[in-house]
Scaffold this active site. Structure first.
Site, PDB file in Angstrom:
ATOM      1  N   ASP A  21       0.841  -1.198   0.000  1.00  0.00           N
ATOM      2  CA  ASP A  21       0.000   0.000   0.000  1.00  0.00           C
ATOM      3  C   ASP A  21       0.875   1.246   0.000  1.00  0.00           C
ATOM      4  O   ASP A  21       1.723   1.415   0.879  1.00  0.00           O
ATOM      5  CB  ASP A  21      -0.881  -0.033   1.265  1.00  0.00           C
ATOM      6  CG  ASP A  21      -1.738   1.218   1.397  1.00  0.00           C
ATOM      7  OD1 ASP A  21      -1.964   1.896   0.384  1.00  0.00           O
ATOM      8  OD2 ASP A  21      -2.191   1.491   2.531  1.00  0.00           O
ATOM      9  N   ASP A  25      -4.297   3.842   2.548  1.00  0.00           N
ATOM     10  CA  ASP A  25      -5.727   3.550   2.753  1.00  0.00           C
ATOM     11  C   ASP A  25      -5.967   2.129   3.250  1.00  0.00           C
ATOM     12  O   ASP A  25      -7.101   1.701   3.420  1.00  0.00           O
ATOM     13  CB  ASP A  25      -6.530   3.810   1.464  1.00  0.00           C
ATOM     14  CG  ASP A  25      -6.209   2.801   0.371  1.00  0.00           C
ATOM     15  OD1 ASP A  25      -5.252   2.006   0.533  1.00  0.00           O
ATOM     16  OD2 ASP A  25      -6.913   2.802  -0.659  1.00  0.00           O
ATOM     17  N   ASP A  29      -1.982  -1.327  -3.725  1.00  0.00           N
ATOM     18  CA  ASP A  29      -2.409  -0.589  -4.922  1.00  0.00           C
ATOM     19  C   ASP A  29      -1.412  -0.816  -6.070  1.00  0.00           C
ATOM     20  O   ASP A  29      -0.347  -1.406  -5.874  1.00  0.00           O
ATOM     21  CB  ASP A  29      -2.585   0.900  -4.603  1.00  0.00           C
ATOM     22  CG  ASP A  29      -1.454   1.446  -3.745  1.00  0.00           C
ATOM     23  OD1 ASP A  29      -0.292   1.171  -4.084  1.00  0.00           O
ATOM     24  OD2 ASP A  29      -1.730   2.145  -2.740  1.00  0.00           O
ATOM     25  N   ASP A 194     -11.009 -16.251 -15.495  1.00  0.00           N
ATOM     26  CA  ASP A 194     -11.759 -16.692 -14.328  1.00  0.00           C
ATOM     27  C   ASP A 194     -12.860 -17.686 -14.723  1.00  0.00           C
ATOM     28  O   ASP A 194     -13.642 -17.400 -15.638  1.00  0.00           O
ATOM     29  CB  ASP A 194     -12.387 -15.449 -13.685  1.00  0.00           C
ATOM     30  CG  ASP A 194     -12.938 -15.714 -12.308  1.00  0.00           C
ATOM     31  OD1 ASP A 194     -12.177 -16.162 -11.443  1.00  0.00           O
ATOM     32  OD2 ASP A 194     -14.145 -15.469 -12.101  1.00  0.00           O
ATOM     33  N   GLU A 245      -9.010 -20.822 -15.884  1.00  0.00           N
ATOM     34  CA  GLU A 245      -9.338 -21.464 -14.613  1.00  0.00           C
ATOM     35  C   GLU A 245     -10.486 -22.419 -14.914  1.00  0.00           C
ATOM     36  O   GLU A 245     -11.580 -21.996 -15.261  1.00  0.00           O
ATOM     37  CB  GLU A 245      -9.763 -20.425 -13.575  1.00  0.00           C
ATOM     38  CG  GLU A 245      -9.971 -21.054 -12.214  1.00  0.00           C
ATOM     39  CD  GLU A 245     -10.775 -20.190 -11.241  1.00  0.00           C
ATOM     40  OE1 GLU A 245     -10.572 -20.327 -10.037  1.00  0.00           O
ATOM     41  OE2 GLU A 245     -11.633 -19.402 -11.692  1.00  0.00           O
ATOM     42  N   HIS A 309      -4.921 -17.125  -4.343  1.00  0.00           N
ATOM     43  CA  HIS A 309      -5.758 -16.312  -3.464  1.00  0.00           C
ATOM     44  C   HIS A 309      -7.021 -17.041  -2.994  1.00  0.00           C
ATOM     45  O   HIS A 309      -7.747 -16.521  -2.164  1.00  0.00           O
ATOM     46  CB  HIS A 309      -6.145 -15.021  -4.196  1.00  0.00           C
ATOM     47  CG  HIS A 309      -6.994 -15.302  -5.393  1.00  0.00           C
ATOM     48  ND1 HIS A 309      -6.547 -16.001  -6.498  1.00  0.00           N
ATOM     49  CD2 HIS A 309      -8.290 -15.019  -5.650  1.00  0.00           C
ATOM     50  CE1 HIS A 309      -7.520 -16.123  -7.367  1.00  0.00           C
ATOM     51  NE2 HIS A 309      -8.587 -15.537  -6.889  1.00  0.00           N
TER      52      HIS A 309
HETATM   53  C1  GLC Z   1     -12.577 -17.624  -9.192  1.00  0.00           C
HETATM   54  C2  GLC Z   1     -11.718 -16.668  -8.406  1.00  0.00           C
HETATM   55  C3  GLC Z   1     -12.359 -16.447  -7.071  1.00  0.00           C
HETATM   56  C4  GLC Z   1     -13.723 -15.837  -7.283  1.00  0.00           C
HETATM   57  C5  GLC Z   1     -14.554 -16.667  -8.250  1.00  0.00           C
HETATM   58  C6  GLC Z   1     -15.736 -15.896  -8.745  1.00  0.00           C
HETATM   59  O1  GLC Z   1     -12.640 -18.867  -8.639  1.00  0.00           O
HETATM   60  O2  GLC Z   1     -10.419 -17.147  -8.320  1.00  0.00           O
HETATM   61  O3  GLC Z   1     -11.583 -15.653  -6.223  1.00  0.00           O
HETATM   62  O4  GLC Z   1     -14.401 -15.735  -6.065  1.00  0.00           O
HETATM   63  O5  GLC Z   1     -13.840 -17.064  -9.378  1.00  0.00           O
HETATM   64  O6  GLC Z   1     -15.342 -14.922  -9.658  1.00  0.00           O
END
Ligand code: GLC
Length: 542
Positions: A21, A25, A29, A194, A245, A309
């Site tokens: 950061d 905040d 960023d 995604d 993904e 994440h």
């Molecule tokens: C994927 C992302 C995740 C998100 C989901 C909905 O799995 O990695 O963090 O919550 O898609 O977009």
């Protein structure tokens, strides 16, 4: 197999809100990413995957987008983004963005219009039905949310605030392709897509026999047509890299997404390890790796990751985050970087950051965890027990701020961090790692350097040995005359290694180890310490 720049790359994932950061905040960023680019470069990674930083109400940390062509004020603005691309490219690195096009935010103007009336021209941008079926979403008990305004249900694979786009509508597809070109024309180097296999839905939404198994959400008829169209209209016109993904995917389906002749994606993330194995299961991992290798090798490209994440940090989940934190972090690093496929490093992994256990549900932010908590408590579950049961896999395990040093808030922010810092930052932090030549950081650096200097790590074949061993994971990687032997003890007990008779060699060279090892020691038979890892080059004989 065709050689390409991206097959040889190592990806570093930046979850920017927890990275660094610069304006106090409490959120990381894009300016913070710029300031730490030299650090990423020193590690040796060459592609940065940036989690979504588009405008968003932030219900699911940026995965609920309300404007695809602007930057969330918490992250910065377009000018800073442009500077980020420039700074990344100046260092000879590349930047890929998250592409979230299965759903938008319910605050996206398209959705606001869509819900406003049944005859709104954008009604069909989303999926509306008079009745719901019995499907579950990722984050809620139903995929359908009733909207009083028009008396119909809309479909959402994730939170109520994340309505799914209707990919059947060609206008939606054109809008998305236009938006993709907008970012590609700015010079980004590709996308992490995604839940990209969720775009096509099953016609008619029939009830599921087992609604708890939500695999009906993905890999449905029509998905490959969409991806081929996206490739034709957008992707193939740029020299970029794409990774999808793809939950619920098998290798047989996987080649349909990443087959080199299919014109869809370059690589994929499957979740056979991270979603279907709560803790380390050696036999299962070996089986998964073998099956994916056999399914993809020579046809398409795989990825290797053990956390991101959405998944608890690897030392905490699969390794040992107390006695053998450093050893196990290095051992998994050696595994990820020597298996076939592109390695992904999730920020903080390179210093062996661990998961967290905060005191109360109020310390958590993850919508998946919070919704599940509410659902179970509403069903009558004991709040403390429900809370405890959700701790090991809460996504916040990996979302705490990067620990830069031992000053307040781990040097992440001068303000109040959006999520608490892991209290172990005094011991585990970047400054400490950079000062210690034996740190996890330098082990990653060496692995990446080895990959840059030795094509066998990228293009070499994979031949597992000692397949029944419950502690040792060992394999050969071979390319022309080059033959490497990887020996990993993935356990917190010593393990006996015995070289199988069929492997013969005239000379060996120890390339990397995470314990002090005598390079001349015979490897015909020896004892490995807990999480000990060695990588050898074998010369002569087969
Ligand atoms: C994927 C992302 C995740 C998100 C989901 C909905 O799995 O990695 O963090 O919550 O898609 O977009």
């Amino acid at each position: 197999m065709k050689k390409t720049w991206w097959k040889e790359a190592v990806v570093y994932q930046v979850y920017w809100r927890s990275f660094y950061d610069t304006d106090g905040d409490g959120y990381g960023d894009l300016e913070g990413v710029i300031q730490k680019l030299d650090y990423i470069q020193e590690l040796g990674a060459d592609v940065i995957w940036l989690n979504p930083c588009y405008e968003s109400p932030d219900v699911d940390n940026g995965y609920d987008i309300s404007n695809y062509e602007s930057i969330m004020p918490k992250a910065g603005n377009i000018a800073i983004f442009d500077r980020l691309i420039h700074e990344v490219h100046t260092r000879g690195m590349k930047l890929i963005m998250d592409l979230v096009v299965n759903h938008t935010s319910n605050q996206h103007p398209w959705f606001l219009e869509s819900r406003s009336s049944k005859d709104n021209p954008k009604r069909d941008y989303y999926i509306w039905r008079k009745e719901k079926n019995n499907w579950r979403s990722y984050f809620t008990p139903s995929t359908w949310e009733y909207d009083e305004l028009t008396g119909e249900y809309y479909f959402h694979s994730f939170a109520v605030e994340q309505p799914d786009l209707n990919w059947k509508n060609p206008k939606v597809r054109e809008e998305i392709y236009r938006m993709m070109r907008f970012w590609l024309d700015k010079g980004i180097d590709g996308f992490r897509m995604d839940v990209i296999n969720l775009l096509a839905k099953i016609d008619g939404f029939p009830d599921a026999q087992n609604p708890q198994d939500i695999s009906y959400l993905g890999n449905n008829p029509g998905i490959h047509e969409y991806l081929q169209e996206m490739h034709e209209k957008v992707l193939k016109h740029y020299d970029i890299f794409t990774v999808g993904e793809i939950p619920f995917v098998t290798p047989e389906d996987g080649v349909l997404y990443v087959g080199e002749n299919r014109g869809e994606l370059h690589t994929l993330f499957h979740f056979e390890v991270c979603d279907y194995m709560e803790s380390w299961d050696m036999m299962k991992v070996k089986e998964i790796q073998k099956r994916w290798y056999e399914g993809l090798w020579g046809k398409g490209w795989n990825s290797q990751f053990l956390n991101n994440h959405d998944h608890t940090r690897l030392v905490t989940r699969f390794g040992n985050d107390t006695t053998y934190r450093v050893e196990s972090a290095k051992c998994f690093a050696a595994l990820l970087h020597t298996l076939p496929g592109m390695p992904y490093i999730y920020q903080g992994e390179e210093i062996g950051m661990t998961g967290v256990r905060f005191e109360s549900i109020d310390d958590y932010n993850d919508i998946a965890m919070k919704n599940k908590y509410m659902e179970e408590v509403e069903k009558g579950g004991n709040p403390r027990e429900v809370f405890e049961s959700l701790l090991p896999l809460s996504r916040d395990n990996s979302r705490t701020p990067v620990q830069w040093n031992d000053t307040e808030n781990a040097g992440f922010t001068s303000g109040t961090p959006w999520i608490k810092v892991n209290p172990n930052y005094k011991k585990i932090n970047v400054e400490q790692a950079l000062a210690d030549p034996d740190s996890v950081f330098y082990f990653y650096q060496k692995l990446i350097r080895l990959r840059k200097e030795n094509e066998v790590m990228v293009y070499g074949t994979y031949e597992p040995i000692l397949e029944e061993d419950l502690q040792i994971y060992s394999y050969l990687r071979s390319l022309e005359k080059e033959r490497w032997l990887v020996i990993l003890n993935i356990s917190d007990q010593p393990a006996e290694f015995k070289l199988p008779d069929f492997i013969s060699y005239q000379a060996k060279e120890l390339l990397l180890a995470n314990y002090p090892a005598n390079a001349d020691e015979s490897i015909d038979s020896f004892t490995l310490q807990p999480y000990e890892s060695r990588i050898y080059r074998l010369r002569g004989k087969e």
